[in-house]
Design a protein around this motif. Structure first.
Motif, short mmCIF file in Angstrom:
data_model
loop_
_atom_site.label_atom_id
_atom_site.label_comp_id
_atom_site.label_asym_id
_atom_site.label_seq_id
_atom_site.Cartn_x
_atom_site.Cartn_y
_atom_site.Cartn_z
N GLN A 1 0.84 -1.18 0.00
CA GLN A 1 0.00 0.00 0.00
C GLN A 1 0.89 1.24 0.00
O GLN A 1 1.69 1.43 0.90
CB GLN A 1 -0.91 0.02 1.25
N HIS A 2 0.75 2.08 -1.02
CA HIS A 2 1.57 3.27 -1.16
C HIS A 2 0.72 4.52 -0.94
O HIS A 2 -0.42 4.60 -1.41
CB HIS A 2 2.21 3.33 -2.55
N VAL A 3 1.30 5.49 -0.25
CA VAL A 3 0.63 6.77 -0.01
C VAL A 3 1.59 7.88 -0.43
O VAL A 3 2.74 7.92 0.02
CB VAL A 3 0.26 6.94 1.48
N VAL A 4 1.12 8.77 -1.31
CA VAL A 4 1.91 9.91 -1.75
C VAL A 4 1.43 11.14 -0.98
O VAL A 4 0.23 11.45 -0.97
CB VAL A 4 1.76 10.15 -3.27
N LEU A 5 2.35 11.83 -0.31
CA LEU A 5 2.02 12.99 0.51
C LEU A 5 2.50 14.28 -0.15
O LEU A 5 3.52 14.29 -0.84
CB LEU A 5 2.66 12.88 1.90
N ALA B 1 -4.20 18.86 7.66
CA ALA B 1 -3.14 17.87 7.47
C ALA B 1 -3.60 16.47 7.84
O ALA B 1 -4.45 16.28 8.72
CB ALA B 1 -1.91 18.24 8.27
N ASP B 2 -3.02 15.49 7.14
CA ASP B 2 -3.25 14.08 7.46
C ASP B 2 -2.08 13.47 8.23
O ASP B 2 -2.21 12.39 8.81
CB ASP B 2 -3.45 13.27 6.18
N ALA B 3 -0.93 14.13 8.18
CA ALA B 3 0.26 13.58 8.83
C ALA B 3 1.21 14.71 9.20
O ALA B 3 1.16 15.81 8.62
CB ALA B 3 0.96 12.58 7.92
N ARG C 1 -0.59 16.47 3.55
CA ARG C 1 -1.90 15.91 3.20
C ARG C 1 -1.70 14.73 2.26
O ARG C 1 -0.72 14.68 1.50
CB ARG C 1 -2.76 16.96 2.48
N ILE C 2 -2.63 13.79 2.29
CA ILE C 2 -2.58 12.67 1.36
C ILE C 2 -2.96 13.16 -0.03
O ILE C 2 -4.03 13.72 -0.23
CB ILE C 2 -3.52 11.54 1.81
N HIS C 3 -2.05 12.98 -0.97
CA HIS C 3 -2.29 13.39 -2.35
C HIS C 3 -2.83 12.23 -3.18
O HIS C 3 -3.71 12.41 -4.04
CB HIS C 3 -0.99 13.91 -2.97
N HIS C 4 -2.32 11.04 -2.91
CA HIS C 4 -2.68 9.90 -3.75
C HIS C 4 -2.40 8.61 -3.00
O HIS C 4 -1.42 8.51 -2.27
CB HIS C 4 -1.87 9.96 -5.06
N PHE D 1 -2.23 4.31 -3.74
CA PHE D 1 -2.33 3.25 -4.73
C PHE D 1 -1.79 1.94 -4.15
O PHE D 1 -1.02 1.95 -3.18
CB PHE D 1 -1.61 3.60 -6.04
N THR D 2 -2.23 0.87 -4.74
CA THR D 2 -1.86 -0.47 -4.28
C THR D 2 -1.04 -1.18 -5.35
O THR D 2 -1.38 -1.11 -6.54
CB THR D 2 -3.13 -1.30 -3.99
#
Length: 447
Positions: free
Chosen positions: A348-352, A361-363, A393-396, A398-399
């Motif tokens: 699981q990938h998260v782009v910030l 903010a998310d993080a 903030r979470i931008h994107h 993807f898995t």
């Protein structure tokens, strides 16, 4: 497609068309170098010359003119690579291989001409690059990575049988631990010799991320091996160091430099008694060291590379490995690609992206604790605040599904078909074959 030649240093005059010849006239009383920068493309975009072999420049110069090349990184430093000093008529063919060991040929941005004399003039009548004459790829092979060296020592016949069924030409076998006794080390060397006698090239395999911090430990293992082997009993030593697994490795150029210095140290220890092979991920062509791809700095130091090109789609394997294969073509460094057969987890990938407002903010990145903290549902409450922090903030999201990366769960026939397709369609002289990760994963696949 060249852009207008713009002056820098002590040069006078407006931008000029390069086709009309370029005046280099130094301002009176100014002792600085006079130069003009000629963009390789009118739109100031970079030009990719990695697939070419030579650069030819022909023309005429009045006075002494230095001709140089600039890539994107050098341009950001307001620097360039001098190629040659010309005067009078000139017709020169330059090796892009040599230039590519100092600049990133994928991102060349400008020709730069300059002089230290009071005045000079240069006219380019011809500037061209040429591809190498057609060189068909040599015969390619198949290899297996073998990590369980004790099992291989106990039962070399099973390893050889797997090799023969798959038609493999090399095995890369993990070296014993330094804590193993001399008897086991001698049996390991005998295993390598057995493979060699059966016509399968045997490579001793080792490496771990901390080797860049303590290269002497890995050097000691290699010296222990080489003290035991006789000529012809080992084809090479392959290093799988993976220093990017260390925290902060890619953000610290000093660590990148330590990585290539470690390779230099271990190459000196081997001293030409065996081939030096290096395992690298395909994305190592992206981070740079001194403005050049880190993968190319590695390739400049070794006899071959094995690329962790773990994809199940053959077209994608070739796409992600293309820049490394092209540099191998240019420099003559053999490149092995690889496929994965062991089970992998879902990723699981998260782009910030940075966020100036903490309420959105998310993080939060806490620099003092070196920690990324996710925001609790109610907002920032409960987070330990640092005086040095940044919000995101979470931008994107993807898995990455494992079936895109590994053949685990498929059949041996599917792996063999993919390997065959790679060998038939990878049209690069540097392409040397495919290594399967690993022998146990392959054996676990259904027939």
């Amino acid at each position: 497609m060249f852009g207008e030649a713009r002056a820098f240093g002590s040069c006078q005059g407006r931008p000029t068309r390069w086709q009309d010849g370029i005046d280099l006239q130094r301002a009176a009383g100014n002792g600085l170098r006079c130069g003009r920068r000629i963009p390789l493309h009118q739109a100031e975009s970079a030009v990719d010359l990695l697939s070419y072999e030579t650069l030819r420049i022909r023309g005429h110069a009045t006075g002494r003119v230095v001709v140089a090349l600039e890539d994107r990184a050098a341009g950001q430093r307001e620097d360039n690579l001098p190629l040659v000093t010309v005067t009078g008529p000139f017709d020169l063919t330059l090796s892009l291989k040599e230039i590519g060991q100092k600049l990133d040929l994928r991102s060349l941005t400008a020709l730069v001409v300059s002089t230290e004399t009071a005045g000079a003039h240069i006219l380019f009548e011809q500037v061209e690059v040429a591809q190498p004459s057609f060189m068909p790829a040599g015969p390619s092979g198949i290899g297996f990575w073998v990590w369980k060296y004790r099992e291989a020592i106990r039962d070399p016949d099973t390893l050889l049988a797997t090799c023969r069924v798959q038609g493999c030409s090399r095995v890369l076998i993990q070296m014993p631990s330094q804590t193993d006794d001399d008897g086991l080390w001698r049996r390991y060397v005998r295993l390598l010799a057995t493979m060699q006698e059966a016509g399968v090239a045997a490579f001793a395999l080792d490496g771990y991320p901390e080797a860049i911090q303590e290269p002497h430990r890995l050097a000691d293992k290699i010296q222990r091996l080489l003290a035991l082997v006789k000529p012809g009993e080992v084809s090479g030593v392959q290093l799988d160091i993976e220093p990017y697994l260390l925290p902060g490795f890619l953000q610290d150029e000093a660590r990148l430099r330590r990585y290539v210095e470690t390779i230099d140290t271990l190459k000196t220890v081997i001293g030409g008694r065996a081939r030096l092979s290096m395992v690298i991920p395909f994305w190592l062509a992206s981070p740079t060291l001194a403005g050049r791809p880190l993968a190319y700095a590695v390739m400049d130091r070794v006899d071959e590379v094995a690329v962790m090109s773990y994809r199940t789609d053959v077209d994608e394997v070739q796409e992600i490995s293309e820049d490394i294969l092209r540099y191998g073509d240019l420099t003559g460094i053999p490149v092995w690609l690889a496929v994965e057969t062991t089970p992998l987890p879902v990723e699981q990938h998260v782009v910030l992206r940075r966020e100036s407002d903490p309420a959105r903010a998310d993080a939060m990145l806490d620099y003092d604790r070196r920690l990324l903290q996710w925001m609790p549902p109610a907002g920032a409450g409960g987070l330990s605040l640092s005086t040095r922090r940044e919000w995101f903030r979470i931008h994107h999201r993807f898995t990455v599904r494992p079936e895109r990366l590994t053949f685990a769960g498929r059949s041996r026939a599917e792996v063999s078909a993919a390997v065959k397709q790679m060998m038939e369609t990878t049209a690069h002289p540097s392409f040397s074959g495919v290594i399967i990760h690993d022998v146990d994963g392959f054996r676990a696949l259904a027939e």
